[in-house]
Design a protein around this motif. Sequence first.
Motif, mmCIF file in Angstrom:
data_model
loop_
_atom_site.group_PDB
_atom_site.id
_atom_site.type_symbol
_atom_site.label_atom_id
_atom_site.label_comp_id
_atom_site.label_asym_id
_atom_site.label_seq_id
_atom_site.Cartn_x
_atom_site.Cartn_y
_atom_site.Cartn_z
ATOM 1 N N ASP A 147 0.796 -1.389 -0.094
ATOM 2 C CA ASP A 147 -0.045 -0.162 -0.180
ATOM 3 C C ASP A 147 0.954 1.101 -0.220
ATOM 4 O OD1 ASP A 147 -2.317 -1.734 2.053
ATOM 5 O OD2 ASP A 147 -2.548 -1.137 -0.132
ATOM 6 N N GLY A 148 1.775 1.471 0.792
ATOM 7 C CA GLY A 148 2.591 2.474 1.009
ATOM 8 C C GLY A 148 3.299 2.717 -0.341
ATOM 9 N N LEU A 149 3.655 1.810 -1.108
ATOM 10 C CA LEU A 149 4.436 2.144 -2.504
ATOM 11 C C LEU A 149 3.460 2.626 -3.263
ATOM 12 C CD1 LEU A 149 6.893 1.813 -4.015
ATOM 13 C CD2 LEU A 149 6.611 -0.630 -4.267
ATOM 14 N N GLN A 150 2.301 1.821 -3.411
ATOM 15 C CA GLN A 150 1.385 2.330 -4.338
ATOM 16 C C GLN A 150 0.975 3.853 -4.006
ATOM 17 O OE1 GLN A 150 0.131 0.930 -6.864
ATOM 18 N NE2 GLN A 150 -0.646 -1.141 -6.575
ATOM 19 N N THR A 151 0.655 4.135 -2.861
ATOM 20 C CA THR A 151 0.379 5.567 -2.543
ATOM 21 C C THR A 151 1.241 6.626 -3.266
ATOM 22 O OG1 THR A 151 0.353 4.545 -0.306
ATOM 23 C CG2 THR A 151 -1.279 6.398 -0.909
ATOM 24 N N TYR A 152 2.646 6.282 -2.887
ATOM 25 C CA TYR A 152 3.662 7.027 -3.164
ATOM 26 C C TYR A 152 3.728 7.041 -4.712
ATOM 27 C CZ TYR A 152 8.784 8.181 -4.149
ATOM 28 O OH TYR A 152 9.863 8.651 -4.648
ATOM 29 N N LEU A 153 3.570 6.008 -5.623
ATOM 30 C CA LEU A 153 3.771 5.791 -6.893
ATOM 31 C C LEU A 153 2.487 6.768 -7.351
ATOM 32 C CD1 LEU A 153 4.786 2.363 -7.830
ATOM 33 C CD2 LEU A 153 6.074 4.336 -8.298
ATOM 34 N N LYS A 154 1.291 6.700 -6.928
ATOM 35 C CA LYS A 154 0.040 7.466 -7.520
ATOM 36 C C LYS A 154 0.508 8.751 -7.255
ATOM 37 C CE LYS A 154 -4.038 4.303 -7.140
ATOM 38 N NZ LYS A 154 -3.337 3.113 -7.459
ATOM 39 N N LYS A 155 0.988 9.423 -6.249
ATOM 40 C CA LYS A 155 1.185 10.720 -5.984
ATOM 41 C C LYS A 155 2.142 11.170 -7.158
ATOM 42 C CE LYS A 155 2.632 11.330 -1.854
ATOM 43 N NZ LYS A 155 3.093 11.526 -0.711
ATOM 44 N N ILE A 156 3.193 10.506 -7.352
ATOM 45 C CA ILE A 156 4.159 10.881 -8.349
ATOM 46 C C ILE A 156 3.388 10.942 -9.825
ATOM 47 C CG2 ILE A 156 6.211 10.214 -9.392
ATOM 48 C CD1 ILE A 156 7.400 10.245 -6.864
ATOM 49 N N LEU A 179 13.423 10.710 -10.504
ATOM 50 C CA LEU A 179 13.789 11.994 -10.766
ATOM 51 C C LEU A 179 13.228 12.547 -11.906
ATOM 52 C CD1 LEU A 179 17.953 11.794 -10.906
ATOM 53 C CD2 LEU A 179 16.399 12.267 -8.909
ATOM 54 N N VAL A 180 12.723 13.559 -12.124
ATOM 55 C CA VAL A 180 11.903 14.111 -13.447
ATOM 56 C C VAL A 180 12.813 15.511 -13.838
ATOM 57 C CG1 VAL A 180 9.860 14.891 -14.134
ATOM 58 C CG2 VAL A 180 9.832 13.170 -12.481
ATOM 59 N N TYR A 181 13.053 15.456 -14.903
ATOM 60 C CA TYR A 181 13.606 16.453 -15.569
ATOM 61 C C TYR A 181 12.537 17.410 -16.214
ATOM 62 C CZ TYR A 181 18.228 14.730 -15.438
ATOM 63 O OH TYR A 181 19.563 14.106 -14.929
ATOM 64 N N THR A 182 12.300 18.714 -15.494
ATOM 65 C CA THR A 182 11.205 19.647 -16.246
ATOM 66 C C THR A 182 11.569 20.793 -16.764
ATOM 67 O OG1 THR A 182 10.855 20.697 -14.268
ATOM 68 C CG2 THR A 182 9.635 18.725 -14.515
ATOM 69 N N THR A 207 10.254 26.534 -16.660
ATOM 70 C CA THR A 207 8.973 27.219 -16.352
ATOM 71 C C THR A 207 8.127 26.345 -15.492
ATOM 72 O OG1 THR A 207 8.392 26.673 -18.345
ATOM 73 C CG2 THR A 207 9.476 28.872 -18.327
ATOM 74 N N ALA A 208 8.237 24.995 -15.253
ATOM 75 C CA ALA A 208 7.275 24.372 -14.722
ATOM 76 C C ALA A 208 7.006 24.591 -13.259
ATOM 77 C CB ALA A 208 7.722 23.051 -14.594
ATOM 78 N N ALA A 209 5.696 24.558 -12.887
ATOM 79 C CA ALA A 209 5.259 24.849 -11.607
ATOM 80 C C ALA A 209 5.729 23.463 -10.476
ATOM 81 C CB ALA A 209 3.766 25.143 -11.519
ATOM 82 N N VAL A 210 6.443 23.684 -9.656
ATOM 83 C CA VAL A 210 6.924 22.497 -9.009
ATOM 84 C C VAL A 210 6.441 22.616 -7.482
ATOM 85 C CG1 VAL A 210 8.853 21.301 -8.007
ATOM 86 C CG2 VAL A 210 8.914 22.303 -10.083
ATOM 87 N N PRO A 211 5.549 21.594 -7.296
ATOM 88 C CA PRO A 211 5.021 21.770 -5.749
ATOM 89 C C PRO A 211 6.121 21.426 -4.880
ATOM 90 C CG PRO A 211 4.294 19.783 -6.815
ATOM 91 C CD PRO A 211 5.040 20.655 -7.859
ATOM 92 N N GLY A 212 5.752 21.806 -3.442
ATOM 93 C CA GLY A 212 6.595 21.993 -2.362
ATOM 94 C C GLY A 212 7.151 20.605 -2.006
ATOM 95 N N ALA A 213 6.610 19.491 -2.221
ATOM 96 C CA ALA A 213 6.920 18.054 -1.882
ATOM 97 C C ALA A 213 8.043 17.591 -2.779
ATOM 98 C CB ALA A 213 5.844 17.438 -2.042
ATOM 99 N N TRP A 214 8.334 18.238 -3.836
ATOM 100 C CA TRP A 214 9.516 17.989 -4.605
ATOM 101 C C TRP A 214 10.515 18.879 -4.411
ATOM 102 C CZ3 TRP A 214 9.085 14.334 -8.958
ATOM 103 C CH2 TRP A 214 8.165 13.763 -9.186
ATOM 104 N N GLU A 215 11.922 18.416 -4.409
ATOM 105 C CA GLU A 215 12.999 18.952 -4.239
ATOM 106 C C GLU A 215 14.021 18.907 -5.363
ATOM 107 O OE1 GLU A 215 14.661 17.760 -0.515
ATOM 108 O OE2 GLU A 215 15.375 16.090 -1.611
ATOM 109 N N ASP A 216 14.742 19.914 -5.490
ATOM 110 C CA ASP A 216 15.845 19.843 -6.457
ATOM 111 C C ASP A 216 16.723 18.694 -5.934
ATOM 112 O OD1 ASP A 216 16.251 23.364 -7.288
ATOM 113 O OD2 ASP A 216 14.732 21.742 -8.011
ATOM 114 N N SER A 217 17.435 17.861 -7.007
ATOM 115 C CA SER A 217 18.207 16.805 -6.699
ATOM 116 C C SER A 217 19.327 16.998 -7.699
ATOM 117 C CB SER A 217 17.505 15.517 -6.814
ATOM 118 O OG SER A 217 18.363 14.497 -7.039
#
Lengths: 310, 201
Positions: free
Chosen positions: B57-66, B151-154, B157-167
């Motif tokens: 379940d934990g993994l599924q929720t994480y993936l769904k959010k992403i 990791l997502v390369y955007t 100009t993309a709007a990045v929500p706070g939960a995502w951080e630069d890596s």
Amino acid sequence: MSALDTEAPAWETSKENAAPRKKGRDVAKLNRAFGAAPDDDAAIRHHEAALSTEGDDPLQAFTTYAAYLEQHRPTDALAAFELRERCCRAFRDDERYKNDARYVQMWLDYADNLQDPDDLFKFMKKKKVGLQSAAFWCAWALRSEERGHVKNAAELYKKGLEKGALPTEMLTAKQAAFEARAVDRERNPPPPRPRPRGLTAQRPSRAPTQQPQSTPAASGTTPALEIFVDEGLRPVTAPVDDWPDFGSLRERAKENTRGPTPWTEAALSAPKTSAPTLASAAPPAFDVFVDDDCVAAPAPAPDAPTTLRD
Amino acid sequence: MADGATSTISLRGSVDLVQEFFEYAINSILYQRGIYPPEEFRRVAKYGLSMMVASDDGLQTYLKKILAQLKTWLEEGDVQRLVVVVTGVETNETLERWTFAVNACDTENAAPSTAGDIKAITKQIQAIIRQITASVTFLPLLDEACAFDLLVYTRKTAAVPGAWEDSDPKYIADSQEVKLRSFTTSVHSVEAAVAYKDHDA
């Protein structure tokens, strides 16, 4: 720009033919090996010529040759295996290589391909090969654990640490992982294997067999058998090296393997009753996936009947 | 999703296809590389194959959010690449890097035959998934416990929500790269590639 317009790369069409390799493979070399017949006889001859037991560092020729065979002959795992066997046996008494990382790795790679490497590890220990190498102790402990000898594996890790085998971090890390697995096994024991029914289930009740009525003679100590003592025996001294050679796999396994023979002299007579037709067979219980390409192409006509290859 | 008898794919349909592909591709990689034990996966029939999808379940929720966030970005055309990074837990070293590059298709130059027939796209995706499974031929054995990162390369100009951080890109030192297949809807084209640590170097 359909991706299916391009042919599948050689490594993908021959993926079942590449022997697995822990370090992974170079795709360019794989494609070359599976491509048009590789013409590397010259390279093989060159490598073979370089093999010898003399010189400054004869082990290097063996290691490069083994690496070459692994990468360039991915289908032929036997060639690399036999080469490793030759190398291990050639240098087994050579003092300078007893703890050489390359030589120890040669033995461990050889052990990887054996079903029962326990004897091999004991031989290595007797010859004092790899005792300072953590890889040796970890490999032995892992194979013991796989066969279910958990106590033995725990002992081996301890022994490796005692001997000061390097690198120590490898030993401690593998030991920690092993202990975690042991705890896991205790917490979730594997389901008990179902015992075979039949013989043990119904034990026919029987009157206990008659005990032999004769009691030992009251005079007691004279045994029923006479023990023969050879008067003129010389005292036995332990031989200098009672396990000189490990032997090749062919020699060890010769009693247990049979060469290919013709199938049988007698012909199989055709059954009198006709075989059930396909139409009467029940449809399969699952969804059979039909590839569109296959539906289009008709089945190829059968060739001449197959004969036994001699 | 597909509209009309000519079955051309709309932007919304293409985004759905790509997002679904990412979901199944990530699950496949997690299963094939043994990031999670095989008991934590269940079979699902998809693309004409039997795909393994995580049941935790934990993994599924994480993936769904992403994936939901990916979908928003795809609709804006902000996604350039999705990268699945496999790192060793003890050594913290990047061992494998699966890259999926997303490009917007030039719709004027697209030939009519590749204008997005669902069946053709499914076949292409099937081929990629099969190649991911076949990659075990050359990928090195993952000896240690591994963790994965997405990791997502955007676009800038993309709007990045706070939960995502630069890596940092988590490149592999001494890597071997293999280009895998690609698939294209008429709107997006996705190319797959894998980079792995070269132990012989």
